[in-house]
Design a protein around this motif. Structure first.
Motif, PDB file in Angstrom:
ATOM      1  N   THR A   9      47.385 -55.858  20.808  1.00 58.51           N
ATOM      2  CA  THR A   9      47.796 -54.481  21.090  1.00 58.51           C
ATOM      3  C   THR A   9      49.157 -54.191  20.474  1.00 58.51           C
ATOM      4  O   THR A   9      49.360 -53.142  19.848  1.00 58.51           O
ATOM      5  CB  THR A   9      47.844 -54.230  22.614  1.00 58.51           C
ATOM      6  N   LYS A  12      48.897 -53.895  16.667  1.00 54.91           N
ATOM      7  CA  LYS A  12      48.309 -52.630  16.216  1.00 54.91           C
ATOM      8  C   LYS A  12      49.239 -51.435  16.431  1.00 54.91           C
ATOM      9  O   LYS A  12      49.085 -50.399  15.780  1.00 54.91           O
ATOM     10  CB  LYS A  12      46.999 -52.373  16.967  1.00 54.91           C
ATOM     11  N   SER A  13      50.175 -51.576  17.341  1.00 59.91           N
ATOM     12  CA  SER A  13      50.971 -50.420  17.765  1.00 59.91           C
ATOM     13  C   SER A  13      51.900 -49.879  16.683  1.00 59.91           C
ATOM     14  O   SER A  13      52.194 -48.683  16.654  1.00 59.91           O
ATOM     15  CB  SER A  13      51.795 -50.777  19.009  1.00 59.91           C
ATOM     16  N   GLU A  16      50.237 -47.371  14.621  1.00 55.26           N
ATOM     17  CA  GLU A  16      49.982 -46.185  15.444  1.00 55.26           C
ATOM     18  C   GLU A  16      51.239 -45.335  15.584  1.00 55.26           C
ATOM     19  O   GLU A  16      51.176 -44.101  15.548  1.00 55.26           O
ATOM     20  CB  GLU A  16      49.476 -46.602  16.826  1.00 55.26           C
ATOM     21  N   LYS A  33      55.784 -39.281  24.826  1.00 49.61           N
ATOM     22  CA  LYS A  33      54.924 -40.385  25.277  1.00 49.61           C
ATOM     23  C   LYS A  33      55.751 -41.542  25.831  1.00 49.61           C
ATOM     24  O   LYS A  33      55.389 -42.154  26.834  1.00 49.61           O
ATOM     25  CB  LYS A  33      54.034 -40.877  24.136  1.00 49.61           C
ATOM     26  N   GLY A  81      40.346 -46.867  28.653  1.00 50.19           N
ATOM     27  CA  GLY A  81      40.316 -45.626  27.892  1.00 50.19           C
ATOM     28  C   GLY A  81      41.667 -45.171  27.385  1.00 50.19           C
ATOM     29  O   GLY A  81      41.738 -44.260  26.554  1.00 50.19           O
ATOM     30  N   ILE A  82      42.737 -45.773  27.868  1.00 54.23           N
ATOM     31  CA  ILE A  82      44.072 -45.380  27.415  1.00 54.23           C
ATOM     32  C   ILE A  82      44.281 -45.872  25.985  1.00 54.23           C
ATOM     33  O   ILE A  82      43.771 -46.927  25.596  1.00 54.23           O
ATOM     34  CB  ILE A  82      45.149 -45.947  28.368  1.00 54.23           C
ATOM     35  N   ASP A  83      45.015 -45.100  25.175  1.00 53.40           N
ATOM     36  CA  ASP A  83      45.190 -45.481  23.774  1.00 53.40           C
ATOM     37  C   ASP A  83      46.230 -46.596  23.629  1.00 53.40           C
ATOM     38  O   ASP A  83      46.886 -47.001  24.591  1.00 53.40           O
ATOM     39  CB  ASP A  83      45.557 -44.266  22.921  1.00 53.40           C
ATOM     40  N   VAL A  84      46.371 -47.094  22.397  1.00 51.79           N
ATOM     41  CA  VAL A  84      47.246 -48.242  22.131  1.00 51.79           C
ATOM     42  C   VAL A  84      48.680 -47.970  22.565  1.00 51.79           C
ATOM     43  O   VAL A  84      49.313 -48.796  23.240  1.00 51.79           O
ATOM     44  CB  VAL A  84      47.197 -48.618  20.630  1.00 51.79           C
ATOM     45  N   GLY A  86      49.739 -45.793  24.657  1.00 51.55           N
ATOM     46  CA  GLY A  86      49.776 -45.660  26.111  1.00 51.55           C
ATOM     47  C   GLY A  86      49.881 -47.021  26.778  1.00 51.55           C
ATOM     48  O   GLY A  86      50.597 -47.203  27.766  1.00 51.55           O
ATOM     49  N   LYS A  87      49.173 -48.006  26.228  1.00 49.65           N
ATOM     50  CA  LYS A  87      49.249 -49.374  26.756  1.00 49.65           C
ATOM     51  C   LYS A  87      50.648 -49.953  26.565  1.00 49.65           C
ATOM     52  O   LYS A  87      51.188 -50.618  27.456  1.00 49.65           O
ATOM     53  CB  LYS A  87      48.213 -50.259  26.065  1.00 49.65           C
TER      54      LYS A  87
END
Length: 264
Positions: A9, A12-13, A16, A33, A81-84, A86-87
């Protein structure tokens, strides 16, 4: 490594963050955010904050809370369901607490420690630490000696000496040098500390010894004792004290024998 999914995660962030920033009002979206205290002016402000947070919790992953596990627990425990991003924010909140806003300058404010450390790396211990291409969870950031030199000259007016440590201490074959010339050294490493991978983890001689702890972190054994200290940490400190006491006793005995011989 606490969690492979946490690692992925974070990895990948970075893309993003840049993807969101490239959109109209992207920096404003990122500011909202991540609940930044001031509107972001560039992505590096957020990236540097997160980079520092991750390295801080990895290096100082102290018991009993183990902050790295807290961050990854927040990331992995985010709702389905939360996006990257958001995590990632859930990980920040888990570690920092639910604040009204998060200060992106928290890790770069001048302190005696970070200014002193930067001076030391500029003037003595050049540490060529960088991130390769896709071999860590961080974006590529190879060490650039020319850029590092310019930063040091601009900040402190000193030119780094990248070979000073190996010249002065003989670090090209550290074990051989320490075996021949070193004495009365304890190399203490907590294996949760990433720096331990470059540490001395085995005894070199009778008086150059290594003590490591599986769940230890950076400099944990030299911090003040606490009621929450685990038993292995208590025993580690006792072992180190015992070794030092033996050194002192040997020195005193040797000194006494020398005096007796010279006055005989």
């Amino acid at each position: 490594e606490t969690s492979q999914s946490c690692y992925e995660t974070v990895r990948k962030s970075w893309d993003e963050i840049r993807k969101v920033a490239s959109r109209p009002n992207g920096l404003s979206m990122l500011s909202k955010k991540f609940r930044t205290c001031k509107p972001l002016k560039k992505t590096s402000e957020l990236e540097d904050f997160l980079d520092s947070l991750y390295t801080d919790v990895a290096q100082y992953d102290d018991p009993p809370t183990y902050p790295l596990s807290i961050v990854c627990g927040g990331i992995d425990g985010a709702p389905t369901g939360i996006d990257v991003l958001g995590k990632i924010f859930k990980g920040v909140v888990a570690y920092k607490g639910n604040r009204s806003c998060y200060d992106m300058d928290e890790y770069i404010r001048p302190t005696e420690t970070n200014v002193g450390w930067r001076w030391q790396t500029c003037s003595e211990m050049v540490m060529p630490i960088g991130h390769g291409h896709k071999d860590t969870m961080f974006p590529p950031a190879p060490f650039d000696l020319n850029r590092f030199t310019k930063d040091c000259e601009g900040t402190f007016g000193v030119k780094p000496k990248p070979h000073w440590v190996t010249t002065y201490y003989g670090g090209r074959d550290l074990k051989l040098i320490l075996h021949r010339f070193g004495s009365n050294i304890i190399f203490s490493n907590g294996l949760r500390d990433p720096y331990s991978t470059g540490g001395v983890l085995g005894n070199i001689s009778d008086s150059v010894v290594a003590i490591s702890t599986v769940n230890g972190s950076h400099c944990l054994d030299i911090l003040p004792e606490s009621k929450s200290d685990p038993q292995w940490l208590v025993m580690q400190r006792k072992a180190e004290i015992k070794i030092i006491e033996e050194w002192i006793a040997k020195y005193q005995n040797d000194l006494l024998e020398f005096k007796e011989e010279t006055h005989a």
